[in-house]
Motif scaffolding. Structure first.
Motif, PDB file in Angstrom:
ATOM      1  N   PRO A 164       0.842  -1.210   0.000  1.00 23.17           N
ATOM      2  CA  PRO A 164       0.000   0.000   0.000  1.00 23.17           C
ATOM      3  C   PRO A 164       0.871   1.252   0.000  1.00 23.17           C
ATOM      4  O   PRO A 164       1.934   1.281   0.618  1.00 23.17           O
ATOM      5  CB  PRO A 164      -0.786  -0.120   1.308  1.00 23.17           C
ATOM      6  CG  PRO A 164      -0.730  -1.569   1.670  1.00 23.17           C
ATOM      7  CD  PRO A 164       0.595  -2.054   1.179  1.00 23.17           C
ATOM      8  N   PHE A 213      -7.619   1.406   0.625  1.00 28.46           N
ATOM      9  CA  PHE A 213      -7.836   1.127   2.039  1.00 28.46           C
ATOM     10  C   PHE A 213      -7.903   2.432   2.819  1.00 28.46           C
ATOM     11  O   PHE A 213      -7.046   3.306   2.654  1.00 28.46           O
ATOM     12  CB  PHE A 213      -6.701   0.291   2.633  1.00 28.46           C
ATOM     13  CG  PHE A 213      -6.571  -1.081   2.063  1.00 28.46           C
ATOM     14  CD1 PHE A 213      -5.691  -1.349   1.032  1.00 28.46           C
ATOM     15  CD2 PHE A 213      -7.344  -2.130   2.559  1.00 28.46           C
ATOM     16  CE1 PHE A 213      -5.570  -2.622   0.501  1.00 28.46           C
ATOM     17  CE2 PHE A 213      -7.229  -3.404   2.034  1.00 28.46           C
ATOM     18  CZ  PHE A 213      -6.348  -3.650   1.002  1.00 28.46           C
ATOM     19  N   LYS A 245      -0.486   3.237  16.310  1.00 30.64           N
ATOM     20  CA  LYS A 245      -1.044   1.985  15.818  1.00 30.64           C
ATOM     21  C   LYS A 245      -2.126   2.295  14.797  1.00 30.64           C
ATOM     22  O   LYS A 245      -2.984   3.135  15.030  1.00 30.64           O
ATOM     23  CB  LYS A 245      -1.637   1.182  16.975  1.00 30.64           C
ATOM     24  CG  LYS A 245      -2.247  -0.144  16.522  1.00 30.64           C
ATOM     25  CD  LYS A 245      -2.738  -0.957  17.717  1.00 30.64           C
ATOM     26  CE  LYS A 245      -3.360  -2.273  17.255  1.00 30.64           C
ATOM     27  NZ  LYS A 245      -3.785  -3.109  18.395  1.00 30.64           N
ATOM     28  N   PHE A 246      -2.098   1.585  13.675  1.00 31.65           N
ATOM     29  CA  PHE A 246      -3.041   1.795  12.588  1.00 31.65           C
ATOM     30  C   PHE A 246      -4.096   0.706  12.560  1.00 31.65           C
ATOM     31  O   PHE A 246      -3.806  -0.469  12.766  1.00 31.65           O
ATOM     32  CB  PHE A 246      -2.304   1.799  11.242  1.00 31.65           C
ATOM     33  CG  PHE A 246      -1.614   3.086  10.925  1.00 31.65           C
ATOM     34  CD1 PHE A 246      -0.498   3.480  11.660  1.00 31.65           C
ATOM     35  CD2 PHE A 246      -2.059   3.898   9.904  1.00 31.65           C
ATOM     36  CE1 PHE A 246       0.151   4.673  11.367  1.00 31.65           C
ATOM     37  CE2 PHE A 246      -1.409   5.096   9.608  1.00 31.65           C
ATOM     38  CZ  PHE A 246      -0.309   5.480  10.334  1.00 31.65           C
ATOM     39  N   PHE A 273      -6.945  -0.709   9.844  1.00 27.59           N
ATOM     40  CA  PHE A 273      -7.280  -0.624   8.423  1.00 27.59           C
ATOM     41  C   PHE A 273      -8.700  -1.098   8.153  1.00 27.59           C
ATOM     42  O   PHE A 273      -9.206  -2.019   8.805  1.00 27.59           O
ATOM     43  CB  PHE A 273      -6.315  -1.471   7.594  1.00 27.59           C
ATOM     44  CG  PHE A 273      -4.970  -0.824   7.400  1.00 27.59           C
ATOM     45  CD1 PHE A 273      -3.991  -0.940   8.364  1.00 27.59           C
ATOM     46  CD2 PHE A 273      -4.702  -0.087   6.265  1.00 27.59           C
ATOM     47  CE1 PHE A 273      -2.750  -0.335   8.201  1.00 27.59           C
ATOM     48  CE2 PHE A 273      -3.461   0.524   6.089  1.00 27.59           C
ATOM     49  CZ  PHE A 273      -2.498   0.403   7.064  1.00 27.59           C
ATOM     50  N   GLY A 274      -9.315  -0.473   7.147  1.00 26.43           N
ATOM     51  CA  GLY A 274     -10.565  -0.993   6.611  1.00 26.43           C
ATOM     52  C   GLY A 274     -10.294  -2.226   5.769  1.00 26.43           C
ATOM     53  O   GLY A 274      -9.141  -2.592   5.523  1.00 26.43           O
ATOM     54  N   TYR A 333       6.474  -2.025  11.689  1.00 23.07           N
ATOM     55  CA  TYR A 333       5.250  -2.827  11.770  1.00 23.07           C
ATOM     56  C   TYR A 333       5.380  -4.049  10.864  1.00 23.07           C
ATOM     57  O   TYR A 333       5.909  -3.958   9.764  1.00 23.07           O
ATOM     58  CB  TYR A 333       4.032  -2.041  11.272  1.00 23.07           C
ATOM     59  CG  TYR A 333       3.847  -0.643  11.802  1.00 23.07           C
ATOM     60  CD1 TYR A 333       4.609   0.415  11.314  1.00 23.07           C
ATOM     61  CD2 TYR A 333       2.862  -0.360  12.747  1.00 23.07           C
ATOM     62  CE1 TYR A 333       4.410   1.708  11.766  1.00 23.07           C
ATOM     63  CE2 TYR A 333       2.654   0.939  13.204  1.00 23.07           C
ATOM     64  CZ  TYR A 333       3.430   1.957  12.704  1.00 23.07           C
ATOM     65  OH  TYR A 333       3.227   3.248  13.156  1.00 23.07           O
ATOM     66  N   TYR A 385       2.641  -6.660   9.143  1.00 24.58           N
ATOM     67  CA  TYR A 385       1.234  -6.919   8.886  1.00 24.58           C
ATOM     68  C   TYR A 385       1.084  -8.228   8.105  1.00 24.58           C
ATOM     69  O   TYR A 385       1.942  -8.599   7.311  1.00 24.58           O
ATOM     70  CB  TYR A 385       0.612  -5.818   8.026  1.00 24.58           C
ATOM     71  CG  TYR A 385       0.473  -4.462   8.689  1.00 24.58           C
ATOM     72  CD1 TYR A 385       1.480  -3.509   8.590  1.00 24.58           C
ATOM     73  CD2 TYR A 385      -0.690  -4.133   9.385  1.00 24.58           C
ATOM     74  CE1 TYR A 385       1.335  -2.263   9.168  1.00 24.58           C
ATOM     75  CE2 TYR A 385      -0.844  -2.889   9.967  1.00 24.58           C
ATOM     76  CZ  TYR A 385       0.175  -1.961   9.857  1.00 24.58           C
ATOM     77  OH  TYR A 385       0.024  -0.718  10.432  1.00 24.58           O
ATOM     78  N   PRO A 412      -4.744  -4.997   5.623  1.00 24.04           N
ATOM     79  CA  PRO A 412      -3.620  -5.445   6.450  1.00 24.04           C
ATOM     80  C   PRO A 412      -4.029  -5.598   7.916  1.00 24.04           C
ATOM     81  O   PRO A 412      -4.739  -4.753   8.466  1.00 24.04           O
ATOM     82  CB  PRO A 412      -2.597  -4.311   6.287  1.00 24.04           C
ATOM     83  CG  PRO A 412      -2.982  -3.609   5.028  1.00 24.04           C
ATOM     84  CD  PRO A 412      -4.464  -3.705   4.953  1.00 24.04           C
ATOM     85  N   LEU A 461      -2.436  -6.006  11.674  1.00 23.01           N
ATOM     86  CA  LEU A 461      -1.195  -5.848  12.421  1.00 23.01           C
ATOM     87  C   LEU A 461      -0.850  -7.104  13.199  1.00 23.01           C
ATOM     88  O   LEU A 461      -1.662  -7.628  13.956  1.00 23.01           O
ATOM     89  CB  LEU A 461      -1.316  -4.666  13.394  1.00 23.01           C
ATOM     90  CG  LEU A 461      -0.074  -4.365  14.224  1.00 23.01           C
ATOM     91  CD1 LEU A 461       1.051  -3.830  13.336  1.00 23.01           C
ATOM     92  CD2 LEU A 461      -0.388  -3.366  15.336  1.00 23.01           C
ATOM     93  N   GLN A 468       4.218  -4.635  16.404  1.00 17.22           N
ATOM     94  CA  GLN A 468       4.718  -3.278  16.214  1.00 17.22           C
ATOM     95  C   GLN A 468       5.873  -3.048  17.168  1.00 17.22           C
ATOM     96  O   GLN A 468       5.771  -3.334  18.366  1.00 17.22           O
ATOM     97  CB  GLN A 468       3.598  -2.269  16.478  1.00 17.22           C
ATOM     98  CG  GLN A 468       4.008  -0.811  16.348  1.00 17.22           C
ATOM     99  CD  GLN A 468       2.847   0.144  16.550  1.00 17.22           C
ATOM    100  OE1 GLN A 468       1.693  -0.245  16.461  1.00 17.22           O
ATOM    101  NE2 GLN A 468       3.158   1.395  16.828  1.00 17.22           N
ATOM    102  N   ASP A 523       3.197  -3.627  20.661  1.00 13.12           N
ATOM    103  CA  ASP A 523       1.929  -4.322  20.449  1.00 13.12           C
ATOM    104  C   ASP A 523       2.187  -5.627  19.710  1.00 13.12           C
ATOM    105  O   ASP A 523       2.695  -5.601  18.597  1.00 13.12           O
ATOM    106  CB  ASP A 523       0.948  -3.454  19.654  1.00 13.12           C
ATOM    107  CG  ASP A 523      -0.474  -4.019  19.637  1.00 13.12           C
ATOM    108  OD1 ASP A 523      -1.420  -3.224  19.741  1.00 13.12           O
ATOM    109  OD2 ASP A 523      -0.638  -5.246  19.540  1.00 13.12           O
ATOM    110  N   SER A 527      -0.425  -8.107  20.253  1.00  8.68           N
ATOM    111  CA  SER A 527      -1.652  -8.748  20.718  1.00  8.68           C
ATOM    112  C   SER A 527      -2.266  -9.697  19.685  1.00  8.68           C
ATOM    113  O   SER A 527      -3.007 -10.609  20.045  1.00  8.68           O
ATOM    114  CB  SER A 527      -2.677  -7.690  21.122  1.00  8.68           C
ATOM    115  OG  SER A 527      -2.943  -6.809  20.045  1.00  8.68           O
TER     116      SER A 527
END
Lengths: 113, 115
Positions: free
Chosen positions: A44, A89, A100-101, A103-104, B33, B35, B43, B45, B48, B56, B58
């Protein structure tokens, strides 16, 4: 729990038309809303992004409309071109959470010549 | 500015085998990150890092997946043993994550096929 919901799943638009993709989010702590464009076999790439202090951002043919009260934002592609055919996206992040991201699920756009 | 580098680009393995992916982020980017992107999905995650620390993990299946970022630069993601459902593209991304600079840059991904 899906933090960012995206629609439609796929979209077919004629060349020169307007493509509209919508996203809704849950967490009001999000403070950064990017849109990514992904071509097959590629990662992306950031297309355009907005912060919640403005309601609209325009870059060339691409516009983000942001509605903070409705917790929704959308991508508008004006004068859509076959080269715009890709998967899009939306995402949301909060800077105070180590960026922290979320995403759709993506929208596959097909612009017909 | 060089982008995020990943290798290999493609990998085909049998189930129960192990595999490792490598990522070199953009120079100066503190956040890295990993993904997982399953075909037709966004994507997801896995883990991270902020410098060389995990912030993170989790959603990382820790019974089979592991990742490290030694010296706060390059990173490796390992799967051992692989399952059929691990077939996906594994994307690495990095960001400066400084002040209002949130932009995240993605690598080209590694397409994993588990047979």
């Amino acid at each position: 729990q899906q933090q960012v919901k995206q629609s439609p799943q796929s979209l077919i638009v004629q060349k020169g038309g307007i493509s509209i993709i919508n996203c809704a989010y849950e967490n009001t702590a999000f403070d950064y809303f990017p849109w990514y464009q992904q071509f097959p076999g590629k990662g992306p790439a950031l297309l355009i992004a907005i912060r919640p202090d403005v309601s609209e951002k325009k870059e060339g043919r691409f516009t983000i409309s942001f509605n903070k009260s409705a917790k929704q934002f959308s991508l508008h592609i004006m004068d859509s071109q076959p080269g715009d055919s890709a998967t899009y996206f939306c995402a949301a992040s909060m800077g105070n959470n180590f960026n922290k991201f979320y995403f759709g699920s993506g929208t596959k756009l097909n612009v017909k010549p | 500015e060089a982008g995020v580098a990943q290798s290999p680009r493609y990998k085909i393995i049998e189930k129960r085998q192990s595999v490792a992916f490598w990522c070199n982020p953009i120079s100066g980017h503190a956040t890295l990150y990993w993904y997982q992107q399953i075909l037709g999905q966004g994507p997801k995650l896995l883990i991270q890092f902020q410098n060389n620390g995990v912030v993170d993990d989790s959603q990382l299946p820790k019974d089979r997946f592991s990742a490290e970022r030694l010296k706060g630069v390059d990173s490796t993601l390992k799967i051992q043993p692989a399952k059929l459902e691990d077939s996906a593209v594994y994307l690495c991304a990095s960001s400066r994550n400084s002040g209002t600079d949130n932009e995240q840059f993605f690598g080209p991904g590694t397409r994993l096929t588990v047979l």
